[in-house]
Design a protein around this motif. Structure first.
Motif, mmCIF file in Angstrom:
data_model
loop_
_atom_site.group_PDB
_atom_site.id
_atom_site.type_symbol
_atom_site.label_atom_id
_atom_site.label_comp_id
_atom_site.label_asym_id
_atom_site.label_seq_id
_atom_site.Cartn_x
_atom_site.Cartn_y
_atom_site.Cartn_z
ATOM 1 N N HIS A 156 66.358 -13.238 31.922
ATOM 2 C CA HIS A 156 66.072 -12.664 30.607
ATOM 3 C C HIS A 156 65.977 -11.139 30.692
ATOM 4 O O HIS A 156 66.465 -10.438 29.797
ATOM 5 N N ASP A 157 65.371 -10.632 31.743
ATOM 6 C CA ASP A 157 65.306 -9.180 31.913
ATOM 7 C C ASP A 157 66.713 -8.601 32.064
ATOM 8 O O ASP A 157 67.016 -7.529 31.540
ATOM 9 N N PHE A 158 67.577 -9.325 32.752
ATOM 10 C CA PHE A 158 68.981 -8.888 32.894
ATOM 11 C C PHE A 158 69.643 -8.807 31.521
ATOM 12 O O PHE A 158 70.381 -7.868 31.226
ATOM 13 N N SER A 159 69.358 -9.796 30.678
ATOM 14 C CA SER A 159 69.899 -9.795 29.316
ATOM 15 C C SER A 159 69.394 -8.590 28.537
ATOM 16 O O SER A 159 70.170 -7.916 27.844
ATOM 17 N N LEU A 160 68.096 -8.313 28.623
ATOM 18 C CA LEU A 160 67.506 -7.183 27.910
ATOM 19 C C LEU A 160 68.100 -5.859 28.387
ATOM 20 O O LEU A 160 68.369 -4.952 27.584
ATOM 21 N N ARG A 161 68.318 -5.745 29.693
ATOM 22 C CA ARG A 161 68.909 -4.522 30.235
ATOM 23 C C ARG A 161 70.335 -4.331 29.735
ATOM 24 O O ARG A 161 70.766 -3.208 29.452
ATOM 25 N N ARG A 203 85.039 -1.119 25.360
ATOM 26 C CA ARG A 203 85.222 -0.998 26.805
ATOM 27 C C ARG A 203 84.502 -2.129 27.535
ATOM 28 O O ARG A 203 83.503 -2.651 27.066
ATOM 29 N N VAL A 204 85.028 -2.483 28.716
ATOM 30 C CA VAL A 204 84.417 -3.502 29.568
ATOM 31 C C VAL A 204 83.496 -2.840 30.576
ATOM 32 O O VAL A 204 83.771 -1.738 31.051
ATOM 33 N N PHE A 205 82.393 -3.505 30.912
ATOM 34 C CA PHE A 205 81.505 -2.997 31.954
ATOM 35 C C PHE A 205 81.117 -4.116 32.906
ATOM 36 O O PHE A 205 81.134 -5.297 32.546
ATOM 37 N N ALA A 234 79.265 -9.366 33.413
ATOM 38 C CA ALA A 234 80.299 -8.517 32.819
ATOM 39 C C ALA A 234 80.212 -8.635 31.309
ATOM 40 O O ALA A 234 79.788 -9.666 30.774
ATOM 41 N N GLY A 235 80.608 -7.577 30.632
ATOM 42 C CA GLY A 235 80.524 -7.609 29.181
ATOM 43 C C GLY A 235 81.365 -6.528 28.552
ATOM 44 O O GLY A 235 82.148 -5.854 29.219
ATOM 45 N N ARG A 236 81.197 -6.369 27.252
ATOM 46 C CA ARG A 236 81.900 -5.326 26.532
ATOM 47 C C ARG A 236 80.903 -4.500 25.741
ATOM 48 O O ARG A 236 79.916 -5.022 25.221
ATOM 49 N N ALA A 268 71.689 -1.218 27.373
ATOM 50 C CA ALA A 268 72.788 -0.364 27.821
ATOM 51 C C ALA A 268 73.920 -0.289 26.800
ATOM 52 O O ALA A 268 74.906 0.417 27.021
ATOM 53 N N GLY A 269 73.802 -1.034 25.700
ATOM 54 C CA GLY A 269 74.806 -0.966 24.650
ATOM 55 C C GLY A 269 75.773 -2.121 24.622
ATOM 56 O O GLY A 269 76.827 -2.023 23.978
ATOM 57 N N ALA A 270 75.426 -3.238 25.273
ATOM 58 C CA ALA A 270 76.339 -4.382 25.296
ATOM 59 C C ALA A 270 76.456 -5.011 23.921
ATOM 60 O O ALA A 270 75.447 -5.317 23.276
#
Length: 205
Positions: free
Chosen positions: A139-144, A128-130, A121-123, A148-150
């Motif tokens: 690491h790939d999850f972090s890059l994605r 906005r929260v996502f 989860a993030g902002r 996405a604009g996190a």
């Protein structure tokens, strides 16, 4: 939660929830069987606060990861989990590890490289929260998340516990087939419309 639930059970029990993700990582309560199918009590490792109902989970690791806080309909993020900052929050949720901070990927490549289900989860930059889910390395999850604009992005859980689901016209949409009925967990981070805050004496924002 009073007892561990699958995402399908959680959404059925809480019709006010519009979207949910498997919440923070957890362990088994003392004396519980170490079996995800038969355990009935889990201990959440990270802090959570629901300012509407007053539900509170103190962090076991207050310096780890980071916390998403929502105040007045806008999300903020902090490093670690300082509960003294929660008294004005509508909701607070601690995730670990931190994946993106201030728009930059902070996860170290090569750490947790297995390609498994990930939930976080993030902002976004507009406050906005996502909620997010993918099958990949950490690491790939972090890059994605960054792509996405996190602005900030924190890990929630994964593997057999991973699920993100939302109510849509005609039913419930989950991130993957079978995710709604995967592992039972003791917590979810969920989106609830402010109209449902009124019975608890909370003002809509």
């Amino acid at each position: 939660l009073d007892r561990p639930m699958t995402a399908r059970e959680f959404l059925a029990a809480h019709p006010e929830v519009t979207a949910a993700a498997d919440g923070s990582m957890f362990g088994f309560c003392p004396g519980e069987p170490h079996d995800y199918r038969s355990y009935n009590c889990g201990v959440v490792d990270y802090g959570m606060f629901d300012g509407v109902t007053g539900a509170l989970q103190l962090p076991r690791h207050p310096s780890w990861g980071g916390t998403l806080l929502v105040r007045g309909g806008r999300a903020e993020a902090t490093t670690g989990c300082d509960v003294s900052d929660w008294w004005t929050a509508d909701v607070a949720w601690q995730g670990y590890p931190a994946l993106v901070r201030h728009g930059d990927v902070v996860h170290t490549p090569g750490v947790d490289p297995d390609r498994v289900k990930r939930v976080g989860a993030g902002r976004l930059r507009d406050g906005r929260v996502f909620l997010a889910a993918a099958t990949c390395s950490m690491h790939d999850f972090s890059l994605r998340g960054a792509a996405a604009g996190a602005e900030d992005f924190f890990y929630a859980d994964g593997g057999g516990s991973g699920v993100v689901a939302a109510r849509v016209d005609g039913g419930i949409l989950a991130d993957a087939p079978g995710a709604l009925d995967s592992r039972r967990v003791p917590s979810f981070v969920a989106a609830v419309h402010p109209l449902h805050w009124v019975p608890y004496g909370r003002m809509m924002r």
